[in-house]
Design an enzyme around this catalytic site. Structure first.
Site, short mmCIF file in Angstrom:
data_model
loop_
_atom_site.label_atom_id
_atom_site.label_comp_id
_atom_site.label_asym_id
_atom_site.label_seq_id
_atom_site.Cartn_x
_atom_site.Cartn_y
_atom_site.Cartn_z
N MET A 117 -12.24 4.15 -0.74
CA MET A 117 -12.94 4.27 0.54
C MET A 117 -13.64 5.62 0.54
O MET A 117 -13.29 6.55 1.29
CB MET A 117 -11.92 4.16 1.70
N MET B 56 -9.15 7.89 0.20
CA MET B 56 -10.03 8.19 1.34
C MET B 56 -10.56 9.62 1.20
O MET B 56 -9.81 10.52 0.82
CB MET B 56 -9.25 8.07 2.65
N HIS C 164 -1.09 -0.96 -4.42
CA HIS C 164 -2.40 -0.68 -3.80
C HIS C 164 -2.50 0.80 -3.48
O HIS C 164 -1.68 1.35 -2.74
CB HIS C 164 -2.51 -1.54 -2.54
N SER D 107 0.85 -1.19 0.00
CA SER D 107 0.00 0.00 0.00
C SER D 107 0.89 1.24 0.00
O SER D 107 1.67 1.45 0.93
CB SER D 107 -0.90 0.01 1.23
N ASP E 81 -4.75 3.65 -1.80
CA ASP E 81 -5.84 3.85 -0.83
C ASP E 81 -6.42 5.25 -0.98
O ASP E 81 -5.78 6.25 -0.64
CB ASP E 81 -5.31 3.66 0.59
N ASP F 260 -6.83 -6.94 3.53
CA ASP F 260 -6.23 -5.61 3.69
C ASP F 260 -6.31 -5.14 5.15
O ASP F 260 -7.40 -4.98 5.69
CB ASP F 260 -7.00 -4.63 2.79
N HIS G 44 -8.29 1.21 -4.27
CA HIS G 44 -9.24 0.89 -3.20
C HIS G 44 -9.97 2.18 -2.83
O HIS G 44 -9.40 3.05 -2.18
CB HIS G 44 -8.44 0.31 -2.02
C1 DX5 Z 1 -6.69 0.92 5.49
C2 DX5 Z 1 -6.13 0.78 4.10
C3 DX5 Z 1 -5.02 -0.22 4.03
C4 DX5 Z 1 -3.80 0.19 4.79
C5 DX5 Z 1 -2.87 -0.98 4.95
O1 DX5 Z 1 -7.77 1.79 5.47
O2 DX5 Z 1 -7.13 0.32 3.21
O3 DX5 Z 1 -4.70 -0.53 2.69
O4 DX5 Z 1 -3.11 1.23 4.19
O5 DX5 Z 1 -1.84 -0.61 5.80
P1 DX5 Z 1 -1.27 -1.59 6.91
O6 DX5 Z 1 -0.69 -2.76 6.18
O7 DX5 Z 1 -0.25 -0.77 7.62
O8 DX5 Z 1 -2.43 -2.00 7.79
ZN ZN Z 2 -6.55 -0.49 1.23
#
Ligand code: DX5
Ligand code: ZN
Length: 221
Positions: free
Chosen positions: A71, A40, A36, A11, A38, A178, A69
């Site tokens: 979110m 948000m 990956h 990630s 993320d 994840d 991903h």
């Molecule tokens: C959480 C994210 C994950 C996160 C993973 O909301 O979707 O992808 O960044 O990070 P670690 O491996 O540190 O939990």
């Molecule tokens: Zn994620």
């Protein structure tokens, strides 16, 4: 059936953003399969990260699969932007989509693989009707919003349950997990049925990212 050697998806959230290209190169050289990303929005989750422009920047630096991903609430508004930015896979949250079937078909119509993620409190059974249409399910093993959280052990039972469901309904489905993945818990996650592990902290904060990657990728079910 999906490949039996484990796919690794670092990630980018846990990378050093002052050295983004170098961080991506570390992942690529370590043999990572997906990058990956993320996303948000400060609404679906409490944190805000980055948008399509950064995804495009990441995509321009690597040949890895760009695994995005989302979110975010009402993801349909931004899916096309993230595909245009270079995402090969788009994962939305079951909890964020009122018309999940429509959203999944929309992702596929843009030529990307379609994934759905479920939070720790969302049962696997909520995916039953959509499972045959999916390329990927992302089981959250932390509450989404932040990197560096602790793995929630009830994810293991959900991975097993999803693995049983896919044998009947969609044998090509990829199961990704994840949140809070470490070298210590990765083995049990893969044994339960996971094909792909997302690793932020465990990979980018490792003293030896290539060694961590090799250990995770060598896991087989
Ligand atoms: C959480 C994210 C994950 C996160 C993973 O909301 O979707 O992808 O960044 O990070 P670690 O491996 O540190 O939990
Ligand atoms: Zn994620």
């Amino acid at each position: 059936m999906p490949a039996t050697s484990t796919l690794l998806a670092p990630s980018i959230l846990s990378a050093d953003f002052t050295r983004l290209a170098a961080s991506i190169e570390i992942a690529e050289k370590a043999g990572a399969d997906w990058m990956h990303c993320d996303i948000m929005d400060g609404a679906f989750v409490p944190n805000i990260t980055f948008g399509p422009f950064i995804v495009q920047t990441i995509a321009s630096c690597t040949k890895m699969v760009i695994d995005t991903h989302l979110m975010i609430t009402d993801p349909d508004r931004y899916i096309e932007d993230f595909v245009k930015a270079g995402s090969h896979q788009i994962t939305v949250h079951q909890e964020a989509c009122t018309h999940l079937h429509r959203t999944v078909q929309f992702i596929k119509s843009l030529g990307a693989k379609a994934g759905v993620s479920i939070n720790p409190a969302t049962p696997v059974s909520t995916l039953e009707s959509i499972l045959p249409d999916l390329d990927l399910v992302l089981i959250m093993s932390v509450n989404p919003g932040f990197g560096g959280q602790k793995f929630i052990p009830s994810a293991i039972g959900k991975i097993r349950q999803l693995h049983d469901m896919r044998l009947e309904m969609n044998p090509d489905l990829v199961i990704a997990v994840d949140g809070g993945i470490t070298e210590d818990n990765a083995g049990s996650v893969v044994s339960a049925g996971a094909d792909a592990l997302i690793a932020g902290t465990a990979f980018f904060k490792s003293q030896d990212p290539a060694g961590t990657a090799a250990k995770i990728k060598a896991l087989t079910r």
